[in-house]
Motif scaffolding. Sequence first.
Motif, PDB file in Angstrom:
ATOM      1  N   MET A   1      78.445   9.446  63.488  1.00 40.23           N
ATOM      2  CA  MET A   1      77.437   8.392  63.369  1.00 40.23           C
ATOM      3  C   MET A   1      76.387   8.757  62.320  1.00 40.23           C
ATOM      4  SD  MET A   1      76.893   7.317  67.365  1.00 40.23           S
ATOM      5  CE  MET A   1      75.699   6.062  66.911  1.00 40.23           C
ATOM      6  N   GLN A   2      75.995  10.042  62.323  1.00 42.61           N
ATOM      7  CA  GLN A   2      75.013  10.483  61.330  1.00 42.61           C
ATOM      8  C   GLN A   2      75.605  10.437  59.929  1.00 42.61           C
ATOM      9  OE1 GLN A   2      73.534  14.466  61.908  1.00 42.61           O
ATOM     10  NE2 GLN A   2      71.639  14.053  60.777  1.00 42.61           N
ATOM     11  N   LEU A   3      76.864  10.805  59.805  1.00 44.71           N
ATOM     12  CA  LEU A   3      77.529  10.759  58.505  1.00 44.71           C
ATOM     13  C   LEU A   3      77.635   9.328  57.992  1.00 44.71           C
ATOM     14  CD1 LEU A   3      78.993  12.229  56.222  1.00 44.71           C
ATOM     15  CD2 LEU A   3      81.117  12.014  57.537  1.00 44.71           C
ATOM     16  N   GLN A   4      77.868   8.382  58.905  1.00 45.41           N
ATOM     17  CA  GLN A   4      77.946   6.979  58.502  1.00 45.41           C
ATOM     18  C   GLN A   4      76.616   6.509  57.894  1.00 45.41           C
ATOM     19  OE1 GLN A   4      79.211   5.097  62.147  1.00 45.41           O
ATOM     20  NE2 GLN A   4      81.390   5.220  61.612  1.00 45.41           N
ATOM     21  N   LYS A   5      75.519   6.996  58.467  1.00 47.72           N
ATOM     22  CA  LYS A   5      74.207   6.654  57.909  1.00 47.72           C
ATOM     23  C   LYS A   5      74.081   7.209  56.490  1.00 47.72           C
ATOM     24  CE  LYS A   5      71.779   6.747  62.368  1.00 47.72           C
ATOM     25  NZ  LYS A   5      70.743   7.459  63.157  1.00 47.72           N
ATOM     26  N   ILE A   6      74.516   8.459  56.322  1.00 46.79           N
ATOM     27  CA  ILE A   6      74.426   9.108  55.007  1.00 46.79           C
ATOM     28  C   ILE A   6      75.272   8.359  53.980  1.00 46.79           C
ATOM     29  CG2 ILE A   6      74.985  11.210  53.720  1.00 46.79           C
ATOM     30  CD1 ILE A   6      74.404  12.762  56.364  1.00 46.79           C
ATOM     31  N   VAL A   7      76.503   8.038  54.366  1.00 47.38           N
ATOM     32  CA  VAL A   7      77.410   7.327  53.456  1.00 47.38           C
ATOM     33  C   VAL A   7      76.849   5.954  53.093  1.00 47.38           C
ATOM     34  CG1 VAL A   7      79.699   6.282  53.250  1.00 47.38           C
ATOM     35  CG2 VAL A   7      79.458   8.569  54.231  1.00 47.38           C
TER      36      VAL A   7
ATOM     37  N   LEU B   1      74.041   2.567  48.966  1.00 41.58           N
ATOM     38  CA  LEU B   1      72.900   1.770  48.518  1.00 41.58           C
ATOM     39  C   LEU B   1      72.154   2.403  47.363  1.00 41.58           C
ATOM     40  CD1 LEU B   1      71.463   0.610  51.964  1.00 41.58           C
ATOM     41  CD2 LEU B   1      72.788  -0.748  50.331  1.00 41.58           C
ATOM     42  N   GLY B   2      72.602   3.595  46.952  1.00 41.50           N
ATOM     43  CA  GLY B   2      72.028   4.202  45.765  1.00 41.50           C
ATOM     44  C   GLY B   2      70.955   5.239  46.002  1.00 41.50           C
ATOM     45  N   TYR B   3      70.716   5.600  47.254  1.00 47.35           N
ATOM     46  CA  TYR B   3      69.708   6.614  47.531  1.00 47.35           C
ATOM     47  C   TYR B   3      70.226   7.995  47.137  1.00 47.35           C
ATOM     48  CZ  TYR B   3      67.006   3.319  50.411  1.00 47.35           C
ATOM     49  OH  TYR B   3      66.236   2.264  50.841  1.00 47.35           O
ATOM     50  N   PRO B   4      69.386   8.815  46.495  1.00 46.83           N
ATOM     51  CA  PRO B   4      69.777  10.204  46.220  1.00 46.83           C
ATOM     52  C   PRO B   4      69.752  11.008  47.513  1.00 46.83           C
ATOM     53  CG  PRO B   4      67.523   9.835  45.526  1.00 46.83           C
ATOM     54  CD  PRO B   4      68.053   8.491  45.953  1.00 46.83           C
ATOM     55  N   LEU B   5      70.456  12.133  47.518  1.00 47.38           N
ATOM     56  CA  LEU B   5      70.551  12.942  48.733  1.00 47.38           C
ATOM     57  C   LEU B   5      69.182  13.409  49.222  1.00 47.38           C
ATOM     58  CD1 LEU B   5      73.745  15.125  48.073  1.00 47.38           C
ATOM     59  CD2 LEU B   5      73.514  13.094  49.529  1.00 47.38           C
ATOM     60  N   GLU B   6      68.285  13.726  48.291  1.00 44.19           N
ATOM     61  CA  GLU B   6      66.960  14.183  48.696  1.00 44.19           C
ATOM     62  C   GLU B   6      66.234  13.108  49.503  1.00 44.19           C
ATOM     63  OE1 GLU B   6      68.111  14.166  45.648  1.00 44.19           O
ATOM     64  OE2 GLU B   6      68.344  16.286  45.116  1.00 44.19           O
TER      65      GLU B   6
ATOM     66  N   LEU C   1      64.401  -0.620  52.184  1.00 44.23           N
ATOM     67  CA  LEU C   1      65.491  -1.381  51.564  1.00 44.23           C
ATOM     68  C   LEU C   1      64.978  -2.282  50.445  1.00 44.23           C
ATOM     69  CD1 LEU C   1      67.669  -2.391  54.661  1.00 44.23           C
ATOM     70  CD2 LEU C   1      68.059  -0.530  53.033  1.00 44.23           C
ATOM     71  N   GLU C   2      63.796  -2.870  50.646  1.00 49.25           N
ATOM     72  CA  GLU C   2      63.218  -3.720  49.595  1.00 49.25           C
ATOM     73  C   GLU C   2      62.921  -2.895  48.351  1.00 49.25           C
ATOM     74  OE1 GLU C   2      59.877  -5.484  51.506  1.00 49.25           O
ATOM     75  OE2 GLU C   2      61.047  -7.151  52.359  1.00 49.25           O
ATOM     76  N   PHE C   3      62.391  -1.690  48.568  1.00 53.64           N
ATOM     77  CA  PHE C   3      62.109  -0.798  47.439  1.00 53.64           C
ATOM     78  C   PHE C   3      63.400  -0.423  46.717  1.00 53.64           C
ATOM     79  CE2 PHE C   3      61.866   3.528  45.736  1.00 53.64           C
ATOM     80  CZ  PHE C   3      60.799   3.401  44.847  1.00 53.64           C
ATOM     81  N   GLN C   4      64.427  -0.060  47.485  1.00 50.26           N
ATOM     82  CA  GLN C   4      65.686   0.344  46.875  1.00 50.26           C
ATOM     83  C   GLN C   4      66.350  -0.814  46.152  1.00 50.26           C
ATOM     84  OE1 GLN C   4      66.532   3.241  46.450  1.00 50.26           O
ATOM     85  NE2 GLN C   4      68.677   3.250  45.883  1.00 50.26           N
ATOM     86  N   ARG C   5      66.208  -2.013  46.690  1.00 46.83           N
ATOM     87  CA  ARG C   5      66.770  -3.200  46.034  1.00 46.83           C
ATOM     88  C   ARG C   5      66.134  -3.391  44.660  1.00 46.83           C
ATOM     89  NH1 ARG C   5      65.840  -8.623  45.240  1.00 46.83           N
ATOM     90  NH2 ARG C   5      67.721  -9.937  45.293  1.00 46.83           N
ATOM     91  N   GLN C   6      64.812  -3.227  44.586  1.00 45.61           N
ATOM     92  CA  GLN C   6      64.120  -3.364  43.305  1.00 45.61           C
ATOM     93  C   GLN C   6      64.574  -2.293  42.327  1.00 45.61           C
ATOM     94  OE1 GLN C   6      62.254  -5.975  42.556  1.00 45.61           O
ATOM     95  NE2 GLN C   6      62.122  -5.184  40.459  1.00 45.61           N
ATOM     96  N   GLU C   7      64.792  -1.076  42.841  1.00 41.16           N
ATOM     97  CA  GLU C   7      65.282   0.008  41.996  1.00 41.16           C
ATOM     98  C   GLU C   7      66.655  -0.340  41.424  1.00 41.16           C
ATOM     99  OE1 GLU C   7      64.067   3.618  41.496  1.00 41.16           O
ATOM    100  OE2 GLU C   7      62.341   2.271  41.565  1.00 41.16           O
ATOM    101  N   MET C   8      67.518  -0.896  42.263  1.00 38.08           N
ATOM    102  CA  MET C   8      68.868  -1.245  41.827  1.00 38.08           C
ATOM    103  C   MET C   8      68.855  -2.384  40.802  1.00 38.08           C
ATOM    104  SD  MET C   8      71.108   0.766  43.198  1.00 38.08           S
ATOM    105  CE  MET C   8      69.886   2.046  42.927  1.00 38.08           C
ATOM    106  N   ILE C   9      67.932  -3.338  40.983  1.00 43.75           N
ATOM    107  CA  ILE C   9      67.808  -4.436  40.015  1.00 43.75           C
ATOM    108  C   ILE C   9      67.431  -3.883  38.649  1.00 43.75           C
ATOM    109  CG2 ILE C   9      66.395  -6.431  39.366  1.00 43.75           C
ATOM    110  CD1 ILE C   9      66.323  -7.180  42.334  1.00 43.75           C
ATOM    111  N   GLN C  10      66.480  -2.940  38.644  1.00 42.70           N
ATOM    112  CA  GLN C  10      66.059  -2.327  37.384  1.00 42.70           C
ATOM    113  C   GLN C  10      67.198  -1.553  36.736  1.00 42.70           C
ATOM    114  OE1 GLN C  10      62.534  -0.040  38.193  1.00 42.70           O
ATOM    115  NE2 GLN C  10      61.302  -1.828  38.708  1.00 42.70           N
ATOM    116  N   LYS C  11      67.985  -0.842  37.537  1.00 38.30           N
ATOM    117  CA  LYS C  11      69.126  -0.110  36.997  1.00 38.30           C
ATOM    118  C   LYS C  11      70.168  -1.075  36.436  1.00 38.30           C
ATOM    119  CE  LYS C  11      68.770   4.067  39.811  1.00 38.30           C
ATOM    120  NZ  LYS C  11      69.438   4.933  40.834  1.00 38.30           N
TER     121      LYS C  11
END
Length: 256
Positions: free
Chosen positions: A49-55, A60-65, A82-92
Amino acid sequence: MSIQYSIGEFAKKAGITIRALRYYDEINLLKPSYITPTGRRFYTEDNIMQLQKIVSLKFLGYPLEKIHELIHLQNWDLQESLEFQRQEMIQKREHLNRVIRALDHALFMMEEQNTIDANIFMALIHNIHKEEEQKEWFTNYFPKEAVEKIFDLPEEKYMKLNNEIASLFSELKAAYGQDSESPYVQALLKQYFDLALIIYPETFELMENLENQEIESIEDEDMQLFPSPFSPEEEKWLVQALQYYWDKRRHSNEPS
């Protein structure tokens, strides 16, 4: 008692490499549920279950750190993250789109010309990369509607114009050293302004308005937005040629 899996069994069940599991253990991202005195690692369903969260977070593009930080938070604002990460992905995505566009232009020019001066090539690619910043700069001196019209060209037309401008710049560089007032050099400048008029029919009016504003100097950071493909010596010669072209055009438009 929950089922325990050896590291090999767990890796196979979870679809991940043993090497990745060992690395996750090393950085304290995913620890085994149990380690024997001899160092053998064993995992349980809770680890899956924890690994599923990591995957999922990796997808979604989060770095391991950042993943490490998030899964260890007691109070994680999921929506905000998630909103922050979505904006990051849009910029990328926007960055990747600009890179792909620049590559398309580069390949088109290579196919059309076989070879191109490196300075001209880099200047044109820079213009694609800095297009939004250039738009903003132009709005300081020109009406916003005019700026939008200048930059609002169909992509295929823009590619062809870029290619023609690159060819013209190559001819101007080759003509360096000739009399700046010669018919040949002036004809090249006319070709350049003919292309500018295709992009925006009121080009000359805009240039006159800019000249009338009497801009005393342009900051270095502004100059970096518009890198020149010409050497300092070529630029000096080109300015003389442009001044002659501009004066001659003014005189020809004066009433008799």
